[in-house]
Design an enzyme around this catalytic site. Structure first.
Site, short mmCIF file in Angstrom:
data_model
loop_
_atom_site.label_atom_id
_atom_site.label_comp_id
_atom_site.label_asym_id
_atom_site.label_seq_id
_atom_site.Cartn_x
_atom_site.Cartn_y
_atom_site.Cartn_z
N GLN A 138 0.88 -1.32 0.05
CA GLN A 138 -0.11 -0.04 0.03
C GLN A 138 0.88 1.09 0.08
O GLN A 138 0.82 1.86 -0.81
CB GLN A 138 -0.93 0.05 1.22
CG GLN A 138 -1.97 1.16 1.35
CD GLN A 138 -2.94 0.93 2.42
OE1 GLN A 138 -3.59 0.14 2.61
NE2 GLN A 138 -2.69 1.83 3.54
N SER A 145 0.50 7.62 5.28
CA SER A 145 -0.93 7.81 5.92
C SER A 145 -1.97 8.54 5.06
O SER A 145 -2.95 7.87 5.35
CB SER A 145 -0.46 9.15 6.88
OG SER A 145 0.36 8.82 7.83
N GLY A 178 6.44 -5.20 3.85
CA GLY A 178 7.11 -6.35 4.64
C GLY A 178 7.08 -7.57 3.56
O GLY A 178 5.95 -7.87 3.09
N ARG A 291 18.23 -7.62 42.08
CA ARG A 291 19.37 -6.65 42.12
C ARG A 291 19.35 -6.12 43.51
O ARG A 291 18.19 -5.77 43.84
CB ARG A 291 19.09 -5.49 40.98
CG ARG A 291 20.20 -4.61 41.10
CD ARG A 291 21.35 -5.17 40.47
NE ARG A 291 22.38 -3.94 40.19
CZ ARG A 291 23.50 -4.18 39.82
NH1 ARG A 291 24.13 -5.53 39.66
NH2 ARG A 291 24.27 -3.32 39.48
N GLY A 382 22.41 -0.30 34.29
CA GLY A 382 23.16 -0.35 33.10
C GLY A 382 23.09 -1.79 32.47
O GLY A 382 23.37 -1.84 31.52
N GLU A 405 0.97 0.40 10.41
CA GLU A 405 -0.32 0.12 10.29
C GLU A 405 -1.12 1.46 10.69
O GLU A 405 -2.07 1.36 11.53
CB GLU A 405 -0.70 -0.89 11.31
CG GLU A 405 -1.77 -1.84 10.78
CD GLU A 405 -1.94 -2.04 9.35
OE1 GLU A 405 -0.86 -2.71 8.69
OE2 GLU A 405 -2.95 -1.81 8.74
N ASP A 407 0.16 5.52 11.45
CA ASP A 407 0.95 6.59 12.35
C ASP A 407 -0.04 6.94 13.71
O ASP A 407 -1.25 7.31 13.57
CB ASP A 407 1.49 7.95 11.68
CG ASP A 407 1.74 8.80 12.69
OD1 ASP A 407 3.19 9.07 12.91
OD2 ASP A 407 0.93 9.86 13.16
#
Ligand SMILES: CCCCCCCCCCCCCCCCCCCCCCCCCCCCCC(=O)SCCNC(=O)CCNC(=O)[C@H](O)C(C)(C)COP(=O)(O)OP(=O)(O)OC[C@H]1O[C@@H](n2cnc3c(N)ncnc32)[C@H](O)[C@@H]1OP(=O)(O)O
Ligand SMILES: Cc1cc2nc3c(=O)[nH]c(=O)nc-3n(C[C@H](O)[C@H](O)[C@H](O)COP(=O)(O)OP(=O)(O)OC[C@H]3O[C@@H](n4cnc5c(N)ncnc54)[C@H](O)[C@@H]3O)c2cc1C
Length: 645
Positions: A138, A145, A178, A291, A382, A405, A407
């Site tokens: 498309q 858009s 794609g 942690r 980190g 798909e 914005d």
């Protein structure tokens, strides 16, 4: 976990609810849970599906490896006779963006939703057996858009009974699809239909791109990949293509269904948001429990970072949102199924609402999730910046969901049009229904007062709902009144677009909150499960209230004192959720393979594995690096400086 030390065992023992039952709630049903669990293990145990090397492979190797995985996946699907549901889970756990997503996720749905019976009979069997591979073409270099602005033309030639697909300019090249770059043999190409010299708007056409014998582009078609994308590995497993024109096969499309594929995919993107978000949250939560920093008394152990209120204030709303998006995704799937059935019976009445909901929720959930993945990276300090944390790649793969798909801002403006139409119809025969039904009580919502007097009053779902409804109704009416002052409504729409977007966000947040509250009204078995979900629902809602306090205060939906009480209640909810945090992320039932994170390992054995992982880096293949003799040694021996002097 047999024979392995579970460093998070104490955390798991603290849980106050039935984790196994929560797993069922998360999966949607016992059937889906068992199926997902089986397929996740199948994928994790298959060496072809390893993914820990993606960040270090060259683009070509990465891409070839993806082709190998896709072929292997297809082979396993056939060998094991997997059902569509199982195959789709397999794709999920393989966790690699590939041309197959577009073939199954857009090409096949576009044919199912837009082609005639005769066309479906011709193309679908080929597509289902993957004897052809398709993509969705498309977007063009010049327009994404603005779909009506596409330049490619499809001119019908009565002599040959064919359409001539033509991209006359550079900007009309199809750019981004794609799978188009290197793999697809066919595409659904969107082009302006021209017959007898007359234009009929944008329609979809099935076009063969490549020969099925030698994969070469057919005459008149120029085709290739558009180049490296954000992040190493990440979305670079996908070939996104550029192509210019060709001849094609005929098509005949009902006007209203042209956009149907986008509605379908936006709906799947909302469900997918909860997966990406829960994955990041699982990593950050487990690591936050492992942690420790500061707080040691008399040489004792230090504080787990998850016990810091600031960590909870950043992390627990993300955990709550993962559950919230799961439930709104389930509901949206139902809405989509319902609208599809109606469309088949030529009932288009609920399409505008389905469009607004899919567009708005796609925008809301992907924006939140992309930001949340980055927040999870920071929550891991980190180590979150290391690829072995899994978070950089997750972010790089996920963040384009804010753009593809539709914005996210463009989509919120679509919601705004729908909201403004709803407001303009108030008082007329046409009563607001579905997700805008609350607008039917606009007179009450414009003047109601929030009843909260103490922090616990915020635990009442009706109180929360009314505050959210009042905020959205008042924002929508205020912007509608401003719009009415413009002689030219389109000019007003452009000028007021920031306010319109804010009203749309408020409306979408209301939908998510209300669907979570509806979920809690269902029968949910398991000790403590409903209670925990109730806490998460309150955290989701009160966190929004806190973050968007300006909206709630400026519309007079709550008072400053009530805003402050909401924040007190949030802190108390964090303390209640804390002992359950690890169990709540265990309920996602993610394998270590799927998580792909040393920090998020189920057993919490983070430090030895981080160390081990570091040594695997190709840079550590040799002790003295390649380039030492050329660049480091001369520097150290001052040879470079001497040469210059
Ligand atoms: C290694 C891997 C191994 C695995 C292998 C396994 C293989 C086997 C697997 C087997 C599985 C089998 C099972 C299959 C399961 C399925 C899998 C699903 C996966 C799905 C995942 C998909 C993958 C996603 C990847 C990303 C893809 C991205 C693709 C794209 O980006 S495509 C391009 C998208 N483009 C856009 O979205 C453009 C945005 N623009 C627009 O939408 C519109 O133009 C607009 C902005 C809305 C237009 O605005 P205008 O104002 O110009 O409006 P217009 O005049 O056009 O329209 C006016 C009226 O129409 C209304 N309207 C607009 N849009 C819609 C709509 N969508 N629906 C309904 N109505 C609409 C509008 O409201 C106006 O109405 P009015 O006001 O009443 O007039
Ligand atoms: C990874 C990836 C995969 C993709 N896959 C496909 C595919 O398979 N098939 C396909 O066809 N396409 C595909 N696309 C293209 C994608 O759908 C478009 O990029 C997307 O629709 C956005 O359009 P755009 O690029 O034209 O952005 P633009 O519209 O140019 O956006 C640029 C900026 O302008 C703003 N803007 C635009 N219009 C307005 C407006 N009216 N009001 C206010 N602000 C506005 C936007 O908010 C944004 O900030 C893919 C894109 C990506 C990144």
């Amino acid at each position: 976990m047999d024979g392995v030390v579970d460093h998070l065992a104490d955390e798991r023992n603290k849980a106050q609810f039935d984790v196994e039952e929560m797993k069922i709630v998360w999966a949607g049903s016992r059937h889906v849970f068992e199926l997902s669990d089986r397929i996740a293990r199948l994928v994790a145990s298959d060496p072809v599906f390893r993914k820990d090397n993606r960040a270090t492979l060259s683009r070509k190797d990465l891409f070839k490896n993806t082709l190998r995985k896709a072929a292997h996946a297809w082979k396993r699907i056939i060998e094991l006779r997997l059902s569509e549901e199982e195959a789709s889970k397999l794709r999920f756990y393989v966790d690699e963006a590939a041309f197959t997503d577009l073939h199954w996720g857009m090409f096949v749905p576009a044919i199912k939703g837009q082609a005639t019976e005769e066309q479906q009979q011709k193309w679908l069997p080929l597509a289902y057996k993957m004897q052809i591979i398709g993509c969705y073409a498309q977007t063009e270099l010049g327009h994404g858009s603005n779909v009506q602005g596409l330049e490619t033309t499809a001119t019908f030639d009565p002599q040959t009974d064919e359409f001539d697909i033509h991209s006359p300019t550079l900007t009309s090249s199809k750019w981004w699809p794609g799978g188009l770059g290197k793999v697809s043999t066919h595409a659904v190409v969107y082009a302006r239909l021209i017959t007898d010299g007359q234009e009929h708007g944008v329609h979809g056409f099935i076009v063969q791109l490549r020969s099925l014998d030698d994969h070469l582009p057919l005459p008149g078609i120029t085709i290739g990949d558009i180049g490296m994308k954000f992040g190493n590995g990440a979305y670079n497993t996908m070939d996104n293509g550029v192509t210019r024109n060709g001849k094609c096969v005929r098509s005949n499309v009902p006007r209203q269904l042209i956009y149907g594929t986008m509605v379908f995919v936006r709906q799947t993107i909302v469900s997918d948001a909860s997966c990406a978000l829960s994955r990041a949250v699982c990593i950050a939560t487990r690591y936050s429990a492992v942690r420790r920093q500061f707080g040691s008394q008399n040489g004792g152990v230090e504080t787990q970072v998850i016990d810091y209120k600031t960590q909870q204030n950043r992390l627990f709303p993300l955990l709550a949102a993962a559950y919230a998006f799961r439930f709104v995704g389930e509901w949206l799937k139902w809405l989509y199924t319902d609208v599809t059935q109606r469309l088949q019976a030529n009932d288009f009445s609920t399409l505008p609402e389905a469009h607004a909901c899919t567009a708005g929720l796609k925008s809301l959930t992907t924006t939140f999730t992309a930001d949340a993945i980055e927040e999870c990276r920071k929550l891991c300090g980190g180590h979150g910046y290391l690829c072995s944390s899994g978070l950089p790649e997750l972010f790089a793969v996920y963040v384009p969901a804010c753009t593809y798909e539709g914005d996210n801002v463009v989509l919120l403006l679509q919601v705004a049009r729908f909201l403004m139409k709803t407001v303009s119809q108030l008082g007329s025969e046409k009563k607001p229904v579905g997700t805008t039904a609350y607008m039917g009580r606009v007179e009450h919502l414009m003047q109601c007062r929030c009843s909260v007097q103490k922090a616990e009053d915020w635990l009442n779902p009706n109180t929360i709902l009314e505050a959210f409804e009042a905020r959205t109704a008042r924002m929508s009416v205020a912007v509608a009144q401003k719009l009415a002052q413009f002689a030219n409504p389109e000019e007003g729409f452009l000028e007021l677009s920031p306010n319109l977007v804010e009203a749309s966000v408020a409306h979408c947040q209301l939908i998510v909150v209300s669907k979570f509250i509806e979920k809690l009204q269902q029968d949910i078995p398991g000790k403590g499960v409903k209670e925990l979900l109730g806490m998460l629902c309150n955290i989701y809602a009160l966190n929004i209230l806190h973050k968007h306090l300006g909206d709630f205060l400026s519309t007079g939906s709550i008072t400053p004192k009530q805003g402050s009480l909401a924040n007190d209640q949030l802190r108390s909810l964090y303390s209640q959720v804390r002992p359950n945090a690890i169990a709540l992320v265990d309920a996602f039932n993610y394998t270590d393979h799927y998580l792909g994170s040393v920090l998020g390992r189920y057993d919490g054995n983070v430090y030895p594995k981080l160390y081990e992982e570091a040594w695997k880096d190709p840079l550590n293949d040799s002790v003295v690096p390649d380039g030492y003799h050329e660049y480091i040694r001369p520097l150290l021996k001052n040879q470079l400086r001497n040469a210059r002097l």
